[in-house]
Design a protein around this motif. Structure first.
Motif, PDB file in Angstrom:
ATOM      1  N   PHE A  59       0.804  -1.220   0.000  1.00 38.21           N
ATOM      2  CA  PHE A  59       0.000   0.000   0.000  1.00 38.21           C
ATOM      3  C   PHE A  59       0.840   1.276   0.000  1.00 38.21           C
ATOM      4  CE2 PHE A  59      -2.736  -3.306   1.839  1.00 38.21           C
ATOM      5  CZ  PHE A  59      -3.774  -3.260   0.914  1.00 38.21           C
ATOM      6  N   LYS A 101       3.057   4.075  -1.924  1.00 40.43           N
ATOM      7  CA  LYS A 101       2.730   4.682  -3.213  1.00 40.43           C
ATOM      8  C   LYS A 101       3.977   4.956  -4.042  1.00 40.43           C
ATOM      9  CE  LYS A 101      -1.558   6.883  -1.632  1.00 40.43           C
ATOM     10  NZ  LYS A 101      -2.305   8.159  -1.511  1.00 40.43           N
ATOM     11  N   SER A 125      -0.670   2.736  -5.588  1.00 37.65           N
ATOM     12  CA  SER A 125      -0.186   1.745  -4.638  1.00 37.65           C
ATOM     13  C   SER A 125       0.696   0.733  -5.353  1.00 37.65           C
ATOM     14  CB  SER A 125      -1.364   1.022  -3.972  1.00 37.65           C
ATOM     15  OG  SER A 125      -2.027   0.182  -4.892  1.00 37.65           O
ATOM     16  N   ALA A 176      -9.861   5.202  -6.022  1.00 47.36           N
ATOM     17  CA  ALA A 176      -9.555   4.837  -4.639  1.00 47.36           C
ATOM     18  C   ALA A 176      -8.945   3.440  -4.557  1.00 47.36           C
ATOM     19  CB  ALA A 176     -10.818   4.915  -3.780  1.00 47.36           C
ATOM     20  N   ASP A 181      -5.128   4.141  -5.740  1.00 46.18           N
ATOM     21  CA  ASP A 181      -4.203   4.764  -4.778  1.00 46.18           C
ATOM     22  C   ASP A 181      -4.226   4.080  -3.410  1.00 46.18           C
ATOM     23  OD1 ASP A 181      -6.449   5.736  -3.360  1.00 46.18           O
ATOM     24  OD2 ASP A 181      -6.252   7.771  -4.158  1.00 46.18           O
ATOM     25  N   SER A 208      -6.580   4.029  -1.128  1.00 47.36           N
ATOM     26  CA  SER A 208      -7.406   4.621  -0.073  1.00 47.36           C
ATOM     27  C   SER A 208      -8.678   3.807   0.177  1.00 47.36           C
ATOM     28  CB  SER A 208      -7.763   6.068  -0.417  1.00 47.36           C
ATOM     29  OG  SER A 208      -8.456   6.166  -1.648  1.00 47.36           O
ATOM     30  N   ARG A 209      -9.095   3.023  -0.792  1.00 50.40           N
ATOM     31  CA  ARG A 209     -10.264   2.149  -0.640  1.00 50.40           C
ATOM     32  C   ARG A 209     -10.049   1.149   0.486  1.00 50.40           C
ATOM     33  NH1 ARG A 209     -13.359  -1.193   0.240  1.00 50.40           N
ATOM     34  NH2 ARG A 209     -15.055  -2.104  -0.999  1.00 50.40           N
ATOM     35  N   ALA A 268      -8.090   1.623   3.333  1.00 51.29           N
ATOM     36  CA  ALA A 268      -7.500   2.237   4.524  1.00 51.29           C
ATOM     37  C   ALA A 268      -7.952   1.562   5.808  1.00 51.29           C
ATOM     38  CB  ALA A 268      -7.842   3.722   4.565  1.00 51.29           C
ATOM     39  N   ASP A 269      -9.211   1.110   5.841  1.00 48.17           N
ATOM     40  CA  ASP A 269      -9.740   0.469   7.043  1.00 48.17           C
ATOM     41  C   ASP A 269      -9.512  -1.032   7.054  1.00 48.17           C
ATOM     42  OD1 ASP A 269     -10.702   2.933   7.946  1.00 48.17           O
ATOM     43  OD2 ASP A 269     -12.590   2.699   6.851  1.00 48.17           O
TER      44      ASP A 269
END
Length: 307
Positions: free
Chosen positions: A99, A101, A107, A165, A168, A170-171, A173-174
């Motif tokens: 993850f 970048k 990513s 997302a 990069d 960010s999709r 992140a959780d």
């Protein structure tokens, strides 16, 4: 009669890439195979092994790192004659930092599986160096196999922003799990291929999953317990249970997808059953949103934001 005589394979020094090169070299009509690799030493070793195994001296090394688009552009610039087909095989879990970048904001897991291949195809098309077929190494993860730790990718809107997302990272992140991200990345790649098929009707674009294949290095950088499962425990037990197959079988899917006209442009082929083995079928009715042209173009446009 097969009209494909020359093939370029990314990630050709090992695993499915090298085995598909070996199998293609055994086809009478194949006259040239380009081994696209990032390591010259490993490429030379693979070339020597392939020549010994096939008895043919038709292999040529091209150095490129799909994680670095500039190296892809430089490699294509050195091509003096067109290639008939490419197998976009390089990929994996994104190394030890999936993850993180790149300079482009992509990513690592997306860069190695998709972005470099997008640049490669674009450059070949722009320079009129591609005559016949693009085959992308899809994945069963794009349709999801929950029993094997591959959840079904669920896009909420399939908008350009949602696909960006995925690109990069960010999709996720959780839920920073490379196996989860891998399914979404491979789904987006299949959507990109379908979009390209409609935009370039003179070229055949086929996404083909090699299935659950033993003997590959694609997941060597997974966390320890997942790596232990896929590489060692799974690699021994799953073939016996019909849940995985040998690397020769996975590579043959590539070869068939490349040379057999029954595999249609713009389609994503993967296993028919609940496990990633056996016959392959068109996944349009099995993968949510896959057959939607708007979603396909959104996936393609999202990638263009990062090139």
């Amino acid at each position: 009669m097969n009209t494909i005589q020359s093939v370029l394979i990314t990630g050709a020094n090992a695993g499915l890439g090298r085995e598909s090169a070996r199998q293609l070299a055994m086809q009478e009509g194949i006259r040239k195979i380009y081994l696209a690799c990032r390591s010259e030493a490993k490429a030379k070793e693979a070339k020597a092994q392939l020549e010994a195994a096939t008895g043919r001296k038709i292999f040529e090394i091209i150095l490129m790192d799909v994680m670095k688009p500039d190296t892809v552009r430089a490699a294509v610039a050195k091509l003096e004659t067109p290639v008939d087909a490419v197998i976009l095989n390089a990929g994996g879990s994104g190394g030890t930092t999936p993850f993180a970048k790149t300079d482009s904001g992509v990513s690592h897991i997306f860069a190695v599986n998709v972005l470099g291949h997008v640049v490669l195809v674009d450059e070949l098309l722009e320079r009129q160096l591609l005559t016949s077929t693009v085959l992308y190494a899809g994945s069963e993860a794009a349709r999801g196999i929950p029993k094997m730790g591959m959840p079904v990718p669920e896009m909420k809107t399939s908008s350009v922003a949602e696909y960006a997302a995925v690109i990069d990272g960010s999709r996720f992140a959780d839920e920073p799990d490379p196996m989860v991200a891998y399914g979404y990345v491979k789904l987006q790649a299949a959507m990109w291929m379908a979009s390209m098929a409609r935009q370039h009707s003179h070229i055949r674009f086929v996404t083909m999953s090699p299935g659950g294949t033993t003997g590959t290095s694609g997941f060597d950088d997974l966390p320890f317990f997942k790596r232990l499962f896929f590489k060692h425990i799974g690699g021994v037990l799953m073939p016996r249970l019909g849940m995985m197959h040998r690397i020769e079988t996975g590579a043959k899917r590539y070869v068939d997808g490349l040379l057999d006209a029954k595999f249609k442009t713009g389609r994503f082929y993967a296993s028919q059953g609940k496990f990633p083995t056996g016959p392959v079928v068109d996944q349009e009715s099995r993968t949510a949103g896959y057959g939607n042209p708007e979603f396909q173009d959104n996936a393609n446009m999202a990638v263009r934001r990062f090139i």
